[in-house]
Design a protein around this motif. Structure first.
Motif, PDB file in Angstrom:
ATOM      1  N   GLU A  11       1.093  -7.924   7.697  1.00 56.83           N
ATOM      2  CA  GLU A  11       1.200  -8.040   6.231  1.00 56.83           C
ATOM      3  C   GLU A  11       2.236  -7.058   5.684  1.00 56.83           C
ATOM      4  OE1 GLU A  11      -3.353  -8.953   4.953  1.00 56.83           O
ATOM      5  OE2 GLU A  11      -2.521  -7.063   4.323  1.00 56.83           O
ATOM      6  N   TRP A  12       2.132  -5.800   6.149  1.00 61.99           N
ATOM      7  CA  TRP A  12       3.008  -4.763   5.611  1.00 61.99           C
ATOM      8  C   TRP A  12       4.416  -4.854   6.157  1.00 61.99           C
ATOM      9  CZ3 TRP A  12       2.195  -2.715   1.204  1.00 61.99           C
ATOM     10  CH2 TRP A  12       0.878  -2.681   0.719  1.00 61.99           C
ATOM     11  N   ASP A  13       4.547  -5.375   7.372  1.00 58.28           N
ATOM     12  CA  ASP A  13       5.892  -5.579   7.926  1.00 58.28           C
ATOM     13  C   ASP A  13       6.724  -6.461   7.004  1.00 58.28           C
ATOM     14  OD1 ASP A  13       6.246  -4.022  10.113  1.00 58.28           O
ATOM     15  OD2 ASP A  13       5.788  -5.567  11.597  1.00 58.28           O
ATOM     16  N   GLY A  18      12.508  -4.157   2.083  1.00 60.37           N
ATOM     17  CA  GLY A  18      12.863  -3.787   0.712  1.00 60.37           C
ATOM     18  C   GLY A  18      11.858  -2.871   0.028  1.00 60.37           C
ATOM     19  N   TRP A  19      11.012  -2.190   0.834  1.00 61.02           N
ATOM     20  CA  TRP A  19       9.907  -1.419   0.238  1.00 61.02           C
ATOM     21  C   TRP A  19      10.385  -0.401  -0.804  1.00 61.02           C
ATOM     22  CZ3 TRP A  19       5.172  -1.935  -0.903  1.00 61.02           C
ATOM     23  CH2 TRP A  19       4.350  -0.836  -1.153  1.00 61.02           C
ATOM     24  N   THR A  20      11.493   0.281  -0.505  1.00 58.51           N
ATOM     25  CA  THR A  20      11.954   1.309  -1.457  1.00 58.51           C
ATOM     26  C   THR A  20      13.201   0.876  -2.246  1.00 58.51           C
ATOM     27  OG1 THR A  20      13.087   2.363   0.403  1.00 58.51           O
ATOM     28  CG2 THR A  20      10.986   3.308  -0.254  1.00 58.51           C
ATOM     29  N   GLU A  53       1.745  12.363   7.347  1.00 56.84           N
ATOM     30  CA  GLU A  53       1.609  11.356   6.297  1.00 56.84           C
ATOM     31  C   GLU A  53       1.061  10.103   6.952  1.00 56.84           C
ATOM     32  OE1 GLU A  53       4.981   9.953   3.939  1.00 56.84           O
ATOM     33  OE2 GLU A  53       3.595   8.825   2.662  1.00 56.84           O
ATOM     34  N   PHE A  54      -0.166   9.764   6.577  1.00 60.85           N
ATOM     35  CA  PHE A  54      -0.852   8.608   7.160  1.00 60.85           C
ATOM     36  C   PHE A  54      -0.524   7.370   6.324  1.00 60.85           C
ATOM     37  CE2 PHE A  54      -4.690   5.919   7.481  1.00 60.85           C
ATOM     38  CZ  PHE A  54      -4.646   5.684   8.845  1.00 60.85           C
ATOM     39  N   GLY A  55      -0.153   6.273   7.008  1.00 60.05           N
ATOM     40  CA  GLY A  55       0.257   5.060   6.275  1.00 60.05           C
ATOM     41  C   GLY A  55       1.531   5.337   5.505  1.00 60.05           C
ATOM     42  N   ALA A  56       2.512   5.904   6.221  1.00 59.11           N
ATOM     43  CA  ALA A  56       3.683   6.491   5.564  1.00 59.11           C
ATOM     44  C   ALA A  56       4.653   5.472   4.985  1.00 59.11           C
ATOM     45  CB  ALA A  56       4.425   7.382   6.565  1.00 59.11           C
ATOM     46  N   VAL A  75       3.089   8.360  10.133  1.00 59.73           N
ATOM     47  CA  VAL A  75       2.274   7.444  10.944  1.00 59.73           C
ATOM     48  C   VAL A  75       2.054   6.144  10.183  1.00 59.73           C
ATOM     49  CG1 VAL A  75      -0.031   7.119  11.947  1.00 59.73           C
ATOM     50  CG2 VAL A  75       1.071   9.352  12.064  1.00 59.73           C
ATOM     51  N   ASP A  76       2.277   5.037  10.851  1.00 62.44           N
ATOM     52  CA  ASP A  76       2.006   3.740  10.212  1.00 62.44           C
ATOM     53  C   ASP A  76       1.741   2.706  11.304  1.00 62.44           C
ATOM     54  OD1 ASP A  76       2.770   2.746   7.061  1.00 62.44           O
ATOM     55  OD2 ASP A  76       2.397   1.181   8.554  1.00 62.44           O
ATOM     56  N   VAL A  77       0.909   1.717  10.985  1.00 60.88           N
ATOM     57  CA  VAL A  77       0.643   0.649  11.964  1.00 60.88           C
ATOM     58  C   VAL A  77       1.724  -0.430  11.941  1.00 60.88           C
ATOM     59  CG1 VAL A  77      -1.868   0.852  12.156  1.00 60.88           C
ATOM     60  CG2 VAL A  77      -0.877  -0.533  10.303  1.00 60.88           C
ATOM     61  N   SER A 120      -2.058  10.807   2.271  1.00 57.86           N
ATOM     62  CA  SER A 120      -1.833   9.352   2.307  1.00 57.86           C
ATOM     63  C   SER A 120      -1.655   8.859   0.891  1.00 57.86           C
ATOM     64  CB  SER A 120      -2.989   8.628   2.997  1.00 57.86           C
ATOM     65  OG  SER A 120      -4.111   8.524   2.145  1.00 57.86           O
ATOM     66  N   GLY A 121      -0.713   7.939   0.716  1.00 56.40           N
ATOM     67  CA  GLY A 121      -0.444   7.378  -0.603  1.00 56.40           C
ATOM     68  C   GLY A 121      -0.645   5.891  -0.605  1.00 56.40           C
ATOM     69  N   SER A 122      -1.731   5.448  -1.232  1.00 59.26           N
ATOM     70  CA  SER A 122      -2.020   4.021  -1.356  1.00 59.26           C
ATOM     71  C   SER A 122      -2.211   3.360   0.009  1.00 59.26           C
ATOM     72  CB  SER A 122      -0.873   3.331  -2.118  1.00 59.26           C
ATOM     73  OG  SER A 122      -1.325   2.112  -2.654  1.00 59.26           O
ATOM     74  N   VAL A 123      -3.062   3.937   0.806  1.00 57.72           N
ATOM     75  CA  VAL A 123      -3.277   3.460   2.175  1.00 57.72           C
ATOM     76  C   VAL A 123      -4.752   3.144   2.451  1.00 57.72           C
ATOM     77  CG1 VAL A 123      -3.026   4.049   4.630  1.00 57.72           C
ATOM     78  CG2 VAL A 123      -1.324   4.851   2.975  1.00 57.72           C
TER      79      VAL A 123
HETATM   80  C1  LIG Z   1       0.950   0.417   0.045  1.00 57.02           C
HETATM   81  S1  LIG Z   1       1.782   0.860   1.531  1.00 57.02           S
HETATM   82  C2  LIG Z   1       2.121   2.573   1.173  1.00 57.02           C
HETATM   83  C3  LIG Z   1       3.262   3.129   1.973  1.00 57.02           C
HETATM   84  C4  LIG Z   1       3.652   4.569   1.574  1.00 57.02           C
HETATM   85  N1  LIG Z   1       2.527   5.448   1.655  1.00 57.02           N
HETATM   86  C5  LIG Z   1       4.258   4.610   0.212  1.00 57.02           C
HETATM   87  O1  LIG Z   1       3.574   5.009  -0.743  1.00 57.02           O
HETATM   88  O2  LIG Z   1       5.426   4.238   0.070  1.00 57.02           O
HETATM   89  C6  LIG Z   1       0.425   0.976   2.703  1.00 57.02           C
HETATM   90  C7  LIG Z   1       0.857   1.372   4.099  1.00 57.02           C
HETATM   91  O3  LIG Z   1      -0.296   1.734   4.857  1.00 57.02           O
HETATM   92  C8  LIG Z   1      -0.142   1.255   6.175  1.00 57.02           C
HETATM   93  N2  LIG Z   1      -1.465   1.178   6.803  1.00 57.02           N
HETATM   94  C9  LIG Z   1      -2.522   0.400   6.452  1.00 57.02           C
HETATM   95  N3  LIG Z   1      -3.563   0.629   7.265  1.00 57.02           N
HETATM   96  C10 LIG Z   1      -3.161   1.581   8.148  1.00 57.02           C
HETATM   97  C11 LIG Z   1      -3.792   2.249   9.245  1.00 57.02           C
HETATM   98  N4  LIG Z   1      -5.046   1.979   9.600  1.00 57.02           N
HETATM   99  N5  LIG Z   1      -3.082   3.162   9.939  1.00 57.02           N
HETATM  100  C12 LIG Z   1      -1.800   3.455   9.582  1.00 57.02           C
HETATM  101  N6  LIG Z   1      -1.143   2.850   8.568  1.00 57.02           N
HETATM  102  C13 LIG Z   1      -1.823   1.932   7.854  1.00 57.02           C
HETATM  103  C14 LIG Z   1       0.555  -0.084   5.981  1.00 57.02           C
HETATM  104  O4  LIG Z   1       1.173  -0.553   7.149  1.00 57.02           O
HETATM  105  C15 LIG Z   1       1.548   0.249   4.864  1.00 57.02           C
HETATM  106  O5  LIG Z   1       2.784   0.685   5.358  1.00 57.02           O
END
Ligand SMILES: C[S@@+](CC[C@H](N)C(=O)[O-])C[C@H]1O[C@@H](n2cnc3c(N)ncnc32)[C@H](O)[C@@H]1O
Length: 215
Positions: A11-13, A18-20, A53-56, A75-77, A120-123
């Motif tokens: 989904e996130w891929d 264009g994320w930023t 930074e988790f879910g970076a 770190v990101d999946v 983590s921001g919005s993760v």
């Molecule tokens: C809304 S985006 C936020 C990205 C970044 N933190 C930002 O604010 O620009 C959510 C991110 O969390 C990652 N994510 C979701 N579940 C995760 C997990 N269990 N472990 C690591 N990353 C995860 C997604 O792949 C995605 O890149």
């Protein structure tokens, strides 16, 4: 039905390129700017600290903190998010930033009690298994260290969810402050303070809750 980590990554891929810079880019950058201000004002001096930074995503927040930190691990999946993060690390020339595409519940490159700060921001609302994920993040933090999590704000009257769930993906609509406090407590993290942030370009239509917690 729960989403798997692979599904979440896929989904996130799709948003990675264009994320930023794309349609959501302005909001993403504003969000991360506000998040950085919260980290700086609530956590303070980062010198000598190992930060994760988790879910970076592209690592906007982690990269902003890199100049003062001892190390930053992004770190990101989602593989494509991490590809983009690596391009940013290279273009900025940071030698103390690493990027890891992994599910920390399956293959974790960090040792228990090893990190000084996890952000983590919005993760958290998007992880397939929030209780296990937060428990894992708590395990990776040094005792006495901080975590700062920002989650999309959902309905205030949403019920606090049971902690025993392990298979259901939830929170697509966001999380209430009570839910966030509840999940942090379940992971044995002490919630010290909460607040809100809202990117100006969204004119108050999107709000995130942040929580500063201590192991
Ligand atoms: C809304 S985006 C936020 C990205 C970044 N933190 C930002 O604010 O620009 C959510 C991110 O969390 C990652 N994510 C979701 N579940 C995760 C997990 N269990 N472990 C690591 N990353 C995860 C997604 O792949 C995605 O890149």
């Amino acid at each position: 039905m729960a989403k798997s980590t692979e599904e979440v990554a896929k989904e996130w891929d799709e948003y990675a390129e264009g994320w930023t810079t794309g349609e959501m880019g302005k909001c993403v950058l504003e969000f991360n700017q506000l998040a950085e201000e919260v980290v700086r004002s609530k956590v303070g001096d980062l010198s000598g600290k190992s930060v994760m930074e988790f879910g970076a995503g592209h690592g906007v927040l982690g990269l902003a903190l890199a100049p003062e930190s001892a190390s930053v691990a992004l770190v990101d999946v989602a593989p494509k998010m991490i590809e983009e993060a690596k391009k940013k690390i290279d273009s900025k020339g940071f030698k103390n930033v690493t990027a890891h595409c992994c599910d920390v519940l399956v293959e974790c490159p960090f040792s228990p009690d090893s990190l000084d700060l996890i952000i983590s921001g919005s993760v958290l609302t998007f992880t397939p298994d929030l209780p296990k994920t937060l428990a894992k993040l708590a395990d990776l933090s040094k005792p006495g260290s901080y975590q700062l999590h920002m989650v999309f704000k959902g309905k205030e009257d949403a019920p606090v969810r049971g902690r025993s769930r392990t298979t259901e993906l939830g929170y697509e609509d966001g999380m209430s402050e009570a839910q966030l406090r509840d999940e942090l407590a379940a992971a044995k993290l002490s919630c010290l303070e909460v607040g809100e942030l809202s990117p100006p370009s969204m004119e108050g239509s999107m709000t995130w809750i942040w929580a500063l917690a201590k192991k």
